[in-house]
Each structure stands twice: as C-alpha cells, then as structure tokens.
Design a protein around this motif. Structure first.
Motif, PDB file in Angstrom:
ATOM      1  N   LEU A  24      35.335  52.982  49.317  1.00  0.00           N
ATOM      2  CA  LEU A  24      35.408  51.635  49.515  1.00  0.00           C
ATOM      3  C   LEU A  24      34.298  50.805  49.665  1.00  0.00           C
ATOM      4  O   LEU A  24      34.024  49.839  49.074  1.00  0.00           O
ATOM      5  N   LEU A  28      32.725  47.831  47.646  1.00  0.00           N
ATOM      6  CA  LEU A  28      32.508  46.637  47.832  1.00  0.00           C
ATOM      7  C   LEU A  28      31.345  45.922  47.861  1.00  0.00           C
ATOM      8  O   LEU A  28      30.956  44.741  47.336  1.00  0.00           O
ATOM      9  N   ALA A  31      30.594  45.228  44.359  1.00  0.00           N
ATOM     10  CA  ALA A  31      31.285  44.060  43.493  1.00  0.00           C
ATOM     11  C   ALA A  31      30.769  42.905  44.214  1.00  0.00           C
ATOM     12  O   ALA A  31      30.773  41.956  43.373  1.00  0.00           O
ATOM     13  N   ASN A 128      33.535  46.340  37.922  1.00  0.00           N
ATOM     14  CA  ASN A 128      34.100  45.642  38.850  1.00  0.00           C
ATOM     15  C   ASN A 128      35.834  46.381  38.682  1.00  0.00           C
ATOM     16  O   ASN A 128      36.536  46.790  39.797  1.00  0.00           O
ATOM     17  N   VAL A 131      36.158  49.318  40.980  1.00  0.00           N
ATOM     18  CA  VAL A 131      36.511  49.201  42.246  1.00  0.00           C
ATOM     19  C   VAL A 131      37.833  49.037  42.479  1.00  0.00           C
ATOM     20  O   VAL A 131      38.556  49.647  43.739  1.00  0.00           O
ATOM     21  N   THR A 132      38.455  48.290  41.895  1.00  0.00           N
ATOM     22  CA  THR A 132      39.847  47.986  42.190  1.00  0.00           C
ATOM     23  C   THR A 132      40.922  49.188  41.772  1.00  0.00           C
ATOM     24  O   THR A 132      41.667  49.544  42.499  1.00  0.00           O
ATOM     25  N   ILE A 135      40.566  51.505  44.776  1.00  0.00           N
ATOM     26  CA  ILE A 135      41.710  51.069  45.749  1.00  0.00           C
ATOM     27  C   ILE A 135      42.947  51.691  45.441  1.00  0.00           C
ATOM     28  O   ILE A 135      43.943  52.358  46.342  1.00  0.00           O
ATOM     29  N   PHE A 148      42.531  45.657  49.967  1.00  0.00           N
ATOM     30  CA  PHE A 148      42.479  44.491  48.825  1.00  0.00           C
ATOM     31  C   PHE A 148      42.160  43.092  49.682  1.00  0.00           C
ATOM     32  O   PHE A 148      41.425  42.211  49.022  1.00  0.00           O
ATOM     33  N   LEU A 151      38.222  43.229  49.489  1.00  0.00           N
ATOM     34  CA  LEU A 151      37.862  42.964  48.103  1.00  0.00           C
ATOM     35  C   LEU A 151      37.938  41.524  47.875  1.00  0.00           C
ATOM     36  O   LEU A 151      37.244  40.943  47.488  1.00  0.00           O
ATOM     37  N   THR A 154      35.302  39.655  49.755  1.00  0.00           N
ATOM     38  CA  THR A 154      34.134  39.875  48.994  1.00  0.00           C
ATOM     39  C   THR A 154      33.993  39.112  47.761  1.00  0.00           C
ATOM     40  O   THR A 154      33.039  38.307  47.425  1.00  0.00           O
TER      41      THR A 154
END
Length: 480
Positions: A24, A28, A31, A128, A131-132, A135, A148, A151, A154
């Motif tokens: 993670l 981050l 991102a 991007n 990254v989600t 998670i 989240f 994120l 961020t």
C-alpha cells in the motif's frame, strides 16, 4: 474469521500483514507522484513560458494534455489490471511515467514538452486504478476504511501541496531552469517505486484470472466518448466559437453506444466496465458526488494560483505557501475520516461538503472585507476550514463508493470513478476559468473581483455535491 466471513487484520499472518501495508505504501507514493503533476506545473508556467518561448496554446496543452490522457487511460488500464495482474500494469505505468518525466525535464522546445506531458498523463492513468484495485484485493470489508483514508489524504494533499512544492523547486533551481526540477524530481522516486512495486505488489488477483480478450471495441468507444467530452473543456480558452461545444453531446452519444455495447458484450465475456456496478446506489451517487466535487475543488487551485502570481505579484513559493492551510486541513481530516467513515457513513461526507462550502464562502468574504491586507494571511483560516472539510469528503466518499464493488471489477470500477473525477475537474476549470477571465475583462483587470466571482461559482458547484450527498442520505433512510 469475523462473523461476516471476512478476514480481519488480527487473523492475518504478521509477515503477510506487513507486506500488504508495504505494498500500500508503494502504491500511495506512486499515486501522490502522479496526482501531484496535475497541479505542480501550474506555478511553473511563467518560468516555463520565458525559458521555452511557448505560445498560449502550448502552455494550455502542457497543463490540460496531462489531464486529458490521464482520463483516457483510467478504465482500460483498470480492466487490464483486473484481468492480467495489477503488478504488471503498475510497474509498466510507473516506468513509463519516470521516463516521460525525464523527457519533460530535458525538453528543448514546447512541442517536445507537450508530447512528453501527453505520454506522462497516460502513464498516470495506467498507475492509479491499480492502487485502488490493490486496496480492494488486499483488504476486506471495514478494514478498507483506513487504506482508503490514506489514499484520500494522498489525493487531497497532492492536489493542494503541488503549488507549494513547485514553488520550492523553482526557488531552488532558479527562474530559468527551476521548472525542469518539477519534472526531474519524479525520476529517483519512480525508479524506487518500480523496484519495490515489482517486489511487493500481488502479481494476479487470486482466483479471478481472466485471460479473455480485453474488449477492444469497448476501449475505442469509451476513449472516443471521453475524448469528445474532455477536448472542448480542456481547450475552452484556446478554441474560440460555439462549435466546440457540439463535441460534448456527440461524446455523450458515443458513451451511450459504449453502454449498449458493454451490455451486449457482457453476455459472453467480461466487459471493459461492468454496468451492473450502476445497480449499487453507493457507487452511482458516490461517483456523482466525486464528479461534481472535483469540478469545484480542482478549479480553486487553478484560479488561486493565477490570482496570487499574476494579480498580486507573489512568487511561486509564496503562492504555494498560501494554499498550505488547505493541504494541512485536508491531511488532518483525511486521517480522521478514514477511521470513522464506517460508523458515520454518507452523513460524514455531507458534513465535509458543508465545511468546504462555508470555508470557500468565507475566503471570498474575507477578501471582500480586507482588500488591502496580505492575501495569504486573510485566506489562511477559511482555507483551513475548507481543507478540513475536503478531508472528510474525498477519502470517505471513495470508501463508500467502492464498498460494494467486487474485487474482480475493482480496477475498472475505480477507473470509472476516477474518469468522472478527471471530467469533473476539466469541466470545473473550464467553467470557473471562463467566469474568472470574463470578470477580469469586464472589470478592467480587477483581479480581486474576478477571483471572488469565480470562487462563488466554484462554491456553488460544491454545493451541488452537497445536495447529492443529502439525497443519498434520505434514500438510505427510506430503504431502512
């Protein structure tokens, strides 16, 4: 296992738990770096203009071309990560972003820089959604709130702190070459992210391998539709005449064709975007809130930077410092929002939106009441309030919006959510920017009046997001 059957953090092997938080962390950082480049270049425009002798059209493409290709890549890249493994897509995207950042920093001409920015934006769009998706894959149920939240922090901080970091780098490198540092700073961070991303990110979604075709017709239809909608928005200042606005309804028609194709395609294969996600009220209203909010939120920093540097003659560094209260408020509230979102739900987002509206209205009022006072001091307190509100919007809204999205659709679902954010940001900058420049012309260069008017428009846009959040709350109570 919990009662609901989802693994909780306490049930996970400590080494595995440490590894997923490290993964993670890498995500981050990536991102932050890619989202930072949306706003960091704004403060570099004056020095970039002097160094490369760029035309207004060149400068517009340096700023908006990044956002354009960013938006185009999100959903296809999310779907690719869902189907073929997020690690591959992440590492490729970060490697491309690092290379194109170096090319942008070395640019000897405006054309070179524009091409580098277009490729850099596409690379950011590849990174991007992964990254989600990571998670969604590594965390389950309520425990997703904290990642989240991080994120969301961020996203908020990268957008707000971009002008400050850009100002620092320009001060460090000087007016002639400081703008190059804005791009070069990505290179060492990108190299580290490539290495750690390959080591730490999961190679493939467990149990959901999907080697079917990646829906090329859907990719083309969505790409053309988004392009037609975004082009007149990002070129609003450069393309004169009303004909450009005809592209938006044309783009919407293509997006309708995309939806019809996806429904048909899904009968046999996994589509580019699963339209069944729109059956979740949380996803629909959350995406709508994000689209509208980013329309007002992103535009603020665009006009504030112009107001401070061109209107009041502040340096890029002071202009960046003036926005810092918003960034600090956003960081603090994002951490809190991530912890309490599962308990408070959508009302938390509504409270955040109300705080943003009050903070921005307070900023306009403070400038009106104290026109001769130093702008950074006058706006600090209301921008801090707006930042605190923003921290309660972005992260919690993202958590709630993606809460019901199945892991196999996590990348494409997040990609569509972020595509809406990019469209909202482009539309907001076009709308608020046009009010700003029109007011500047009608008041014969009264920068304060122009900024106040455009800030009121941005506040009104965010108030629409507040209405959408209230509607979601009322519908939720009716269903319960």
């Amino acid at each position: 296992m919990s009662a609901a059957g989802t693994p909780q953090q306490a049930d996970i092997d400590p080494a595995e738990n440490r590894r997923r938080w490290q993964a993670l962390g890498v995500g981050l950082v990536a991102a932050f770096m890619t989202l930072l480049d949306v706003s960091i270049v704004n403060v570099a425009v004056p020095s970039l203009d002097r160094a490369l002798h760029a035309s207004p059209s060149d400068l517009q493409w340096v700023l908006s071309g990044y956002a354009l290709t960013f938006g185009l890549a999100l959903v296809p890249a999310g779907r690719f990560g869902d189907a073929r493994g997020r690690r591959n897509a992440f590492v490729f995207g970060i490697a491309l972003f690092t290379i194109t950042s170096a090319f942008a920093g070395l640019a000897p001409s405006p054309t070179w820089l524009v091409i580098a920015r277009l490729l850099q934006g596409a690379a950011a769009g590849i990174v991007n959604p992964q990254v989600t998706g990571v998670i969604q894959e590594l965390f389950r149920g309520p425990e997703r709130a904290r990642p989240f939240g991080l994120l969301g922090a961020t996203i908020g901080i990268s957008t707000a702190v971009g002008p400050l970091l850009g100002g620092l780098l320009i001060a460090l490198g000087g007016q002639e070459h400081g703008w190059r540092y804005v791009f070069f700073v990505n290179v060492p961070v990108g190299i580290i992210a490539v290495i750690l991303g390959w080591r730490l990110l999961p190679a493939r979604v467990k149990g959901h391998g999907d080697r079917h075709r990646l829906d090329p017709v859907g990719v083309v239809l969505l790409g053309v539709g988004v392009l037609l909608v975004l082009l007149p928005l990002v070129q609003e200042q450069q393309w004169h005449g009303l004909w450009k606005w005809a592209l938006i309804p044309a783009g919407l028609l293509v997006l309708v064709a995309f939806a019809l194709w996806e429904r048909r395609y899904s009968r046999q294969r996994q589509p580019l975007f699963d339209l069944r996600l729109f059956g979740f009220r949380s996803y629909v209203l959350g995406s709508l809130i994000a689209l509208i909010y980013f329309g007002g939120f992103t535009a603020i920093f665009f006009i504030f930077t112009l107001f401070l540097q061109n209107g009041h003659g502040y340096s890029p560094l002071i202009a960046g410092l003036a926005i810092t209260p918003f960034a600090l408020g956003s960081a603090a509230a994002s951490a809190l929002g991530g912890r309490v979102v599962n308990r408070l739900g959508r009302p938390l987002v509504a409270v955040g939106l109300l705080a943003v509206v009050l903070g921005l209205a307070g900023t306009a009022l403070a400038l009106h009441l104290f026109p001769d006072a130093p702008v950074p001091w006058v706006t600090a307190a209301p921008l801090l309030l707006a930042g605190l509100g923003s921290g309660l919007v972005i992260a919690p809204n993202q958590t709630l919006t993606l809460s019901e999205v199945p892991v196999p659709q996590a990348g494409s679902g997040a990609g569509m959510l972020q595509t809406g954010q990019r469209i909202g940001a482009a539309a907001g900058i076009a709308a608020v920017g046009s009010v700003f420049f029109a007011a500047l012309a009608s008041t014969h260069g009264n920068w304060t009046s122009a900024f106040e008017r455009s800030l009121i428009i941005a506040t009104a846009i965010i108030a629409l997001a507040l209405i959408a959040a209230v509607v979601d709350i009322l519908l939720g109570r009716r269903h319960h």
